[in-house]
Design a protein around this motif. Sequence first.
Motif, PDB file in Angstrom:
ATOM      1  N   LEU A 169      14.835  -9.748   8.802  1.00  0.00           N
ATOM      2  CA  LEU A 169      15.407  -8.235   8.488  1.00  0.00           C
ATOM      3  C   LEU A 169      15.188  -7.866   6.956  1.00  0.00           C
ATOM      4  CD1 LEU A 169      17.146  -6.298   9.732  1.00  0.00           C
ATOM      5  CD2 LEU A 169      19.103  -6.958   8.502  1.00  0.00           C
ATOM      6  N   PHE A 170      14.571  -6.471   6.732  1.00  0.00           N
ATOM      7  CA  PHE A 170      14.241  -5.937   5.462  1.00  0.00           C
ATOM      8  C   PHE A 170      15.142  -4.995   5.111  1.00  0.00           C
ATOM      9  CE2 PHE A 170      10.263  -8.021   5.939  1.00  0.00           C
ATOM     10  CZ  PHE A 170       9.780  -8.178   4.452  1.00  0.00           C
ATOM     11  N   TYR A 171      15.533  -4.808   3.951  1.00  0.00           N
ATOM     12  CA  TYR A 171      16.435  -3.995   3.380  1.00  0.00           C
ATOM     13  C   TYR A 171      15.525  -3.379   2.332  1.00  0.00           C
ATOM     14  CZ  TYR A 171      19.858  -1.541   0.542  1.00  0.00           C
ATOM     15  OH  TYR A 171      20.484  -0.427  -0.389  1.00  0.00           O
ATOM     16  N   SER A 172      15.103  -2.048   2.385  1.00  0.00           N
ATOM     17  CA  SER A 172      14.073  -1.537   1.802  1.00  0.00           C
ATOM     18  C   SER A 172      14.672  -0.004   1.190  1.00  0.00           C
ATOM     19  CB  SER A 172      12.891  -1.129   2.485  1.00  0.00           C
ATOM     20  OG  SER A 172      12.576  -2.492   3.140  1.00  0.00           O
ATOM     21  N   PHE A 173      14.245   0.201   0.072  1.00  0.00           N
ATOM     22  CA  PHE A 173      14.570   1.672  -0.614  1.00  0.00           C
ATOM     23  C   PHE A 173      13.547   2.200  -1.522  1.00  0.00           C
ATOM     24  CE2 PHE A 173      16.802  -1.872  -2.811  1.00  0.00           C
ATOM     25  CZ  PHE A 173      16.689  -1.471  -4.245  1.00  0.00           C
ATOM     26  N   ILE A 174      13.591   3.327  -1.536  1.00  0.00           N
ATOM     27  CA  ILE A 174      12.905   4.238  -2.553  1.00  0.00           C
ATOM     28  C   ILE A 174      13.861   4.850  -3.576  1.00  0.00           C
ATOM     29  CG2 ILE A 174      10.902   5.852  -2.840  1.00  0.00           C
ATOM     30  CD1 ILE A 174      10.332   5.174   0.214  1.00  0.00           C
ATOM     31  N   VAL A 212      10.744   6.813  -8.387  1.00  0.00           N
ATOM     32  CA  VAL A 212      10.937   5.996  -9.469  1.00  0.00           C
ATOM     33  C   VAL A 212      10.933   4.678  -9.213  1.00  0.00           C
ATOM     34  CG1 VAL A 212      13.096   5.580 -10.953  1.00  0.00           C
ATOM     35  CG2 VAL A 212      12.704   8.108 -10.115  1.00  0.00           C
ATOM     36  N   ALA A 213      11.241   4.168  -8.212  1.00  0.00           N
ATOM     37  CA  ALA A 213      11.006   2.709  -7.759  1.00  0.00           C
ATOM     38  C   ALA A 213      10.725   2.656  -6.315  1.00  0.00           C
ATOM     39  CB  ALA A 213      12.259   1.960  -8.353  1.00  0.00           C
ATOM     40  N   PHE A 214      10.083   1.450  -5.934  1.00  0.00           N
ATOM     41  CA  PHE A 214      10.039   1.225  -4.333  1.00  0.00           C
ATOM     42  C   PHE A 214      10.353  -0.441  -4.328  1.00  0.00           C
ATOM     43  CE2 PHE A 214       7.718  -0.081  -0.807  1.00  0.00           C
ATOM     44  CZ  PHE A 214       7.412   0.945   0.011  1.00  0.00           C
ATOM     45  N   MET A 215      11.071  -0.626  -3.223  1.00  0.00           N
ATOM     46  CA  MET A 215      11.494  -2.084  -3.213  1.00  0.00           C
ATOM     47  C   MET A 215      11.797  -2.527  -1.691  1.00  0.00           C
ATOM     48  SD  MET A 215      14.038  -3.246  -6.157  1.00  0.00           S
ATOM     49  CE  MET A 215      13.874  -4.843  -5.744  1.00  0.00           C
ATOM     50  N   LYS A 234       0.770  -1.139  -0.076  1.00  0.00           N
ATOM     51  CA  LYS A 234       0.074   0.092   0.053  1.00  0.00           C
ATOM     52  C   LYS A 234       0.683   1.212   0.067  1.00  0.00           C
ATOM     53  CE  LYS A 234      -3.948  -2.217   2.542  1.00  0.00           C
ATOM     54  NZ  LYS A 234      -4.736  -2.105   3.756  1.00  0.00           N
ATOM     55  N   ALA A 235       1.882   1.265   0.769  1.00  0.00           N
ATOM     56  CA  ALA A 235       2.701   2.451   1.011  1.00  0.00           C
ATOM     57  C   ALA A 235       3.517   2.585  -0.344  1.00  0.00           C
ATOM     58  CB  ALA A 235       3.891   2.148   2.050  1.00  0.00           C
ATOM     59  N   GLY A 236       4.017   1.673  -1.062  1.00  0.00           N
ATOM     60  CA  GLY A 236       4.758   1.744  -2.396  1.00  0.00           C
ATOM     61  C   GLY A 236       4.052   2.465  -3.412  1.00  0.00           C
ATOM     62  N   LYS A 237       2.488   1.914  -3.358  1.00  0.00           N
ATOM     63  CA  LYS A 237       1.676   2.499  -4.384  1.00  0.00           C
ATOM     64  C   LYS A 237       1.552   3.923  -4.200  1.00  0.00           C
ATOM     65  CE  LYS A 237      -1.026  -1.675  -5.245  1.00  0.00           C
ATOM     66  NZ  LYS A 237      -2.294  -2.145  -5.204  1.00  0.00           N
ATOM     67  N   VAL A 238       1.566   4.439  -2.938  1.00  0.00           N
ATOM     68  CA  VAL A 238       1.584   5.722  -2.712  1.00  0.00           C
ATOM     69  C   VAL A 238       2.552   6.575  -3.209  1.00  0.00           C
ATOM     70  CG1 VAL A 238       1.120   7.563  -0.752  1.00  0.00           C
ATOM     71  CG2 VAL A 238      -0.218   5.314  -0.628  1.00  0.00           C
TER      72      VAL A 238
END
Length: 122
Positions: A67-72, A37-40, A26-30
Amino acid sequence: MARYIDGFLLPVPKKNLDAYVRMARKAGKVWLEHGAVAFMECVGDDLKSPMSLSFEKVGKVKPGETLFYSFIVFNSRTHRDRVNKKVMSDPRLKEMMEGKSMPFDMKRMAYGGFKALVDLGT
């Protein structure tokens, strides 16, 4: 112009994985709707490295957690600031952040903004 990355490292209880993934989608769509440009969201798979400090140690992962490694990805820091301003005022994100317990401990999340110095992607 160098692309800009917001990066996150956070431990998530394995029992909360489904809830975390639902929230992240949901957050990625926002973020994407507002111009990111990208959401992972990347979940730990091979975290024990004999050659260096492990991500498990850096993330202080406890038993029963992963653990999550996340980036926008953004076009620039200025672009990031514009997009994040819109995202933070979006009622959908506010709804996710308020009134419910989060599927992870926000106090244990690491966050930072990074300017890409080597960017060989498209």
